[in-house]
Motif scaffolding. Structure first.
Motif, PDB file in Angstrom:
ATOM      1  N   GLU A 177       6.761 -11.332   3.207  1.00 12.69           N
ATOM      2  CA  GLU A 177       6.288  -9.943   3.078  1.00 12.69           C
ATOM      3  C   GLU A 177       7.349  -9.235   2.343  1.00 12.69           C
ATOM      4  O   GLU A 177       7.018  -8.716   1.599  1.00 12.69           O
ATOM      5  CB  GLU A 177       6.067  -9.445   4.308  1.00 12.69           C
ATOM      6  CG  GLU A 177       4.707  -9.847   5.098  1.00 12.69           C
ATOM      7  CD  GLU A 177       4.496  -9.091   6.414  1.00 12.69           C
ATOM      8  OE1 GLU A 177       4.955  -8.071   6.739  1.00 12.69           O
ATOM      9  OE2 GLU A 177       3.380  -9.246   7.119  1.00 12.69           O
ATOM     10  N   GLU A 178       8.724  -9.422   2.668  1.00 16.41           N
ATOM     11  CA  GLU A 178       9.643  -8.595   2.104  1.00 16.41           C
ATOM     12  C   GLU A 178       9.830  -9.113   0.574  1.00 16.41           C
ATOM     13  O   GLU A 178      10.227  -8.345  -0.080  1.00 16.41           O
ATOM     14  CB  GLU A 178      10.981  -9.072   2.837  1.00 16.41           C
ATOM     15  CG  GLU A 178      10.786  -8.067   4.081  1.00 16.41           C
ATOM     16  CD  GLU A 178      12.350  -7.834   4.671  1.00 16.41           C
ATOM     17  OE1 GLU A 178      13.313  -8.445   4.598  1.00 16.41           O
ATOM     18  OE2 GLU A 178      12.504  -6.783   5.607  1.00 16.41           O
TER      19      GLU A 178
ATOM     20  N   LYS B 123      11.026  -0.411  -5.584  1.00 16.54           N
ATOM     21  CA  LYS B 123      12.367   0.251  -5.543  1.00 16.54           C
ATOM     22  C   LYS B 123      12.384   0.908  -4.220  1.00 16.54           C
ATOM     23  O   LYS B 123      13.648   0.743  -3.569  1.00 16.54           O
ATOM     24  CB  LYS B 123      12.825   1.212  -6.656  1.00 16.54           C
ATOM     25  CG  LYS B 123      14.155   1.693  -6.464  1.00 16.54           C
ATOM     26  CD  LYS B 123      14.491   2.712  -7.725  1.00 16.54           C
ATOM     27  CE  LYS B 123      15.805   3.189  -7.685  1.00 16.54           C
ATOM     28  NZ  LYS B 123      16.755   3.188  -6.369  1.00 16.54           N
ATOM     29  N   THR B 124      11.512   1.646  -3.908  1.00 15.28           N
ATOM     30  CA  THR B 124      11.428   2.242  -2.379  1.00 15.28           C
ATOM     31  C   THR B 124      11.946   1.377  -1.361  1.00 15.28           C
ATOM     32  O   THR B 124      12.713   1.718  -0.434  1.00 15.28           O
ATOM     33  CB  THR B 124      10.075   2.980  -2.314  1.00 15.28           C
ATOM     34  OG1 THR B 124       9.806   3.923  -3.264  1.00 15.28           O
ATOM     35  CG2 THR B 124       9.971   3.818  -1.186  1.00 15.28           C
ATOM     36  N   TYR B 125      11.387   0.367  -1.341  1.00 14.14           N
ATOM     37  CA  TYR B 125      11.823  -0.623  -0.360  1.00 14.14           C
ATOM     38  C   TYR B 125      13.047  -1.263  -0.463  1.00 14.14           C
ATOM     39  O   TYR B 125      13.700  -1.323   0.440  1.00 14.14           O
ATOM     40  CB  TYR B 125      10.629  -1.741  -0.279  1.00 14.14           C
ATOM     41  CG  TYR B 125      10.639  -2.527   1.074  1.00 14.14           C
ATOM     42  CD1 TYR B 125      10.027  -2.279   2.118  1.00 14.14           C
ATOM     43  CD2 TYR B 125      11.535  -3.763   1.222  1.00 14.14           C
ATOM     44  CE1 TYR B 125      10.318  -2.922   3.124  1.00 14.14           C
ATOM     45  CE2 TYR B 125      11.637  -4.343   2.338  1.00 14.14           C
ATOM     46  CZ  TYR B 125      10.983  -4.036   3.588  1.00 14.14           C
ATOM     47  OH  TYR B 125      11.115  -4.630   4.547  1.00 14.14           O
ATOM     48  N   ARG B 126      13.584  -1.507  -1.616  1.00 16.06           N
ATOM     49  CA  ARG B 126      14.785  -1.902  -1.747  1.00 16.06           C
ATOM     50  C   ARG B 126      15.898  -0.723  -1.046  1.00 16.06           C
ATOM     51  O   ARG B 126      16.688  -1.393  -0.335  1.00 16.06           O
ATOM     52  CB  ARG B 126      15.144  -2.282  -3.169  1.00 16.06           C
ATOM     53  CG  ARG B 126      14.400  -3.684  -3.909  1.00 16.06           C
ATOM     54  CD  ARG B 126      15.008  -4.186  -4.968  1.00 16.06           C
ATOM     55  NE  ARG B 126      14.942  -2.992  -6.123  1.00 16.06           N
ATOM     56  CZ  ARG B 126      14.025  -2.917  -6.927  1.00 16.06           C
ATOM     57  NH1 ARG B 126      12.737  -3.204  -6.875  1.00 16.06           N
ATOM     58  NH2 ARG B 126      13.976  -2.059  -7.867  1.00 16.06           N
TER      59      ARG B 126
ATOM     60  N   ARG C 267       0.689  -0.945   0.050  1.00 17.43           N
ATOM     61  CA  ARG C 267      -0.054  -0.150  -0.008  1.00 17.43           C
ATOM     62  C   ARG C 267       0.935   1.088  -0.142  1.00 17.43           C
ATOM     63  O   ARG C 267       0.416   2.233  -0.376  1.00 17.43           O
ATOM     64  CB  ARG C 267      -0.870  -0.092   1.169  1.00 17.43           C
ATOM     65  CG  ARG C 267      -2.052  -0.939   1.071  1.00 17.43           C
ATOM     66  CD  ARG C 267      -2.793  -0.818   2.223  1.00 17.43           C
ATOM     67  NE  ARG C 267      -4.244  -1.414   2.133  1.00 17.43           N
ATOM     68  CZ  ARG C 267      -4.429  -2.742   1.900  1.00 17.43           C
ATOM     69  NH1 ARG C 267      -3.552  -3.626   2.177  1.00 17.43           N
ATOM     70  NH2 ARG C 267      -5.627  -3.266   1.666  1.00 17.43           N
ATOM     71  N   GLY C 268       2.051   1.032   0.474  1.00 11.14           N
ATOM     72  CA  GLY C 268       3.077   2.092   0.420  1.00 11.14           C
ATOM     73  C   GLY C 268       4.275   1.830   1.478  1.00 11.14           C
ATOM     74  O   GLY C 268       4.328   0.617   2.110  1.00 11.14           O
ATOM     75  N   ILE C 269       5.208   2.450   1.511  1.00 13.87           N
ATOM     76  CA  ILE C 269       6.393   2.123   2.044  1.00 13.87           C
ATOM     77  C   ILE C 269       6.652   2.959   3.279  1.00 13.87           C
ATOM     78  O   ILE C 269       6.700   4.294   3.097  1.00 13.87           O
ATOM     79  CB  ILE C 269       7.716   1.897   1.458  1.00 13.87           C
ATOM     80  CG1 ILE C 269       7.441   1.128   0.074  1.00 13.87           C
ATOM     81  CG2 ILE C 269       8.928   1.698   2.270  1.00 13.87           C
ATOM     82  CD1 ILE C 269       7.202  -0.444   0.330  1.00 13.87           C
ATOM     83  N   VAL C 270       6.658   2.659   4.572  1.00 13.18           N
ATOM     84  CA  VAL C 270       6.973   3.476   5.750  1.00 13.18           C
ATOM     85  C   VAL C 270       8.499   3.370   6.216  1.00 13.18           C
ATOM     86  O   VAL C 270       8.747   2.389   6.582  1.00 13.18           O
ATOM     87  CB  VAL C 270       6.068   3.273   6.883  1.00 13.18           C
ATOM     88  CG1 VAL C 270       6.332   4.125   8.070  1.00 13.18           C
ATOM     89  CG2 VAL C 270       4.671   3.509   6.371  1.00 13.18           C
ATOM     90  N   THR C 271       9.068   4.633   6.325  1.00  9.81           N
ATOM     91  CA  THR C 271      10.705   4.620   6.677  1.00  9.81           C
ATOM     92  C   THR C 271      10.918   5.365   7.747  1.00  9.81           C
ATOM     93  O   THR C 271      11.989   5.448   7.995  1.00  9.81           O
ATOM     94  CB  THR C 271      11.292   5.068   5.311  1.00  9.81           C
ATOM     95  OG1 THR C 271      11.190   6.230   5.092  1.00  9.81           O
ATOM     96  CG2 THR C 271      11.060   4.074   4.034  1.00  9.81           C
TER      97      THR C 271
END
Length: 177
Positions: A151-152, A159-162, A98-102
């Motif tokens: 999940e990963e 790309k944002t998560y990588r 749904r999106g990436i939280v960092t």
């Protein structure tokens, strides 16, 4: 004074209610999926639900918990709720993007909500440390690790998560994994 058949209000019951309320709210306000989890990622996530639920089921009635187990449960609840709040509109139960939280707790480790879950499971076990309750307790960490990997695998298609995973090295336990 309590009514017959009515469970007393305890810190553990308040914590469970708070988590359930927040999860319900987040379900209603979350963003739409940008990528669905695969069948295998969902299947690999299910054992962690089962062991967590079983550990809670095997714990004694909440009014019989020792204070130290209640305190650990409260800490786990605070950790879990904080993690869920930071996830916000990106909250999910089953694997999906749904999106990436960092930021905030996700800046330190990639899966802080699962740290909270481990606190909750541990507190359930120490409230009732028996030969029966030890098995789901011992299974919790490997099941959560399996869920994280599933999940990963999905999240790393982004790309944002990588990039985030390259900067935030530890998944669950700083300095270990």
């Amino acid at each position: 004074m309590t009514n017959a058949g009515v469970a007393p209000i305890t810190p553990v019951r308040i914590c469970v209610s708070a988590i359930n309320f927040l999860v319900g709210f987040l379900f209603l306000t979350r963003s739409p999926l940008t990528r669905k989890g695969t069948t295998s990622s969902i299947i690999f996530s299910l054992p962690s639900f089962l062991v967590a639920g079983l550990t809670f089921k095997l714990s004694p009635p909440t009014d019989m918990w020792p204070v130290y187990a209640e305190i650990l449960f409260i800490l786990g609840t605070l950790f879990t709720i904080t993690s869920f709040i930071y996830l916000g509109h990106n909250f999910a139960v089953l694997p999906g993007v749904r999106g990436i939280v960092t930021h905030e707790p996700y800046h330190l480790i990639r899966h802080p909500a699962y740290v909270g879950e481990l606190f909750l499971v541990t507190s359930c076990f120490i409230a009732n440390p028996t030969l029966v309750s030890v098995w789901p307790f011992l299974a919790a960490l490997p099941c959560i690790m399996m869920r994280i990997k599933a999940e990963e695998k999905l999240l790393k298609t982004e790309k944002t998560y990588r990039d985030y995973a390259d900067k935030t090295v530890y998944r669950l336990l700083p300095g270990i994994w």
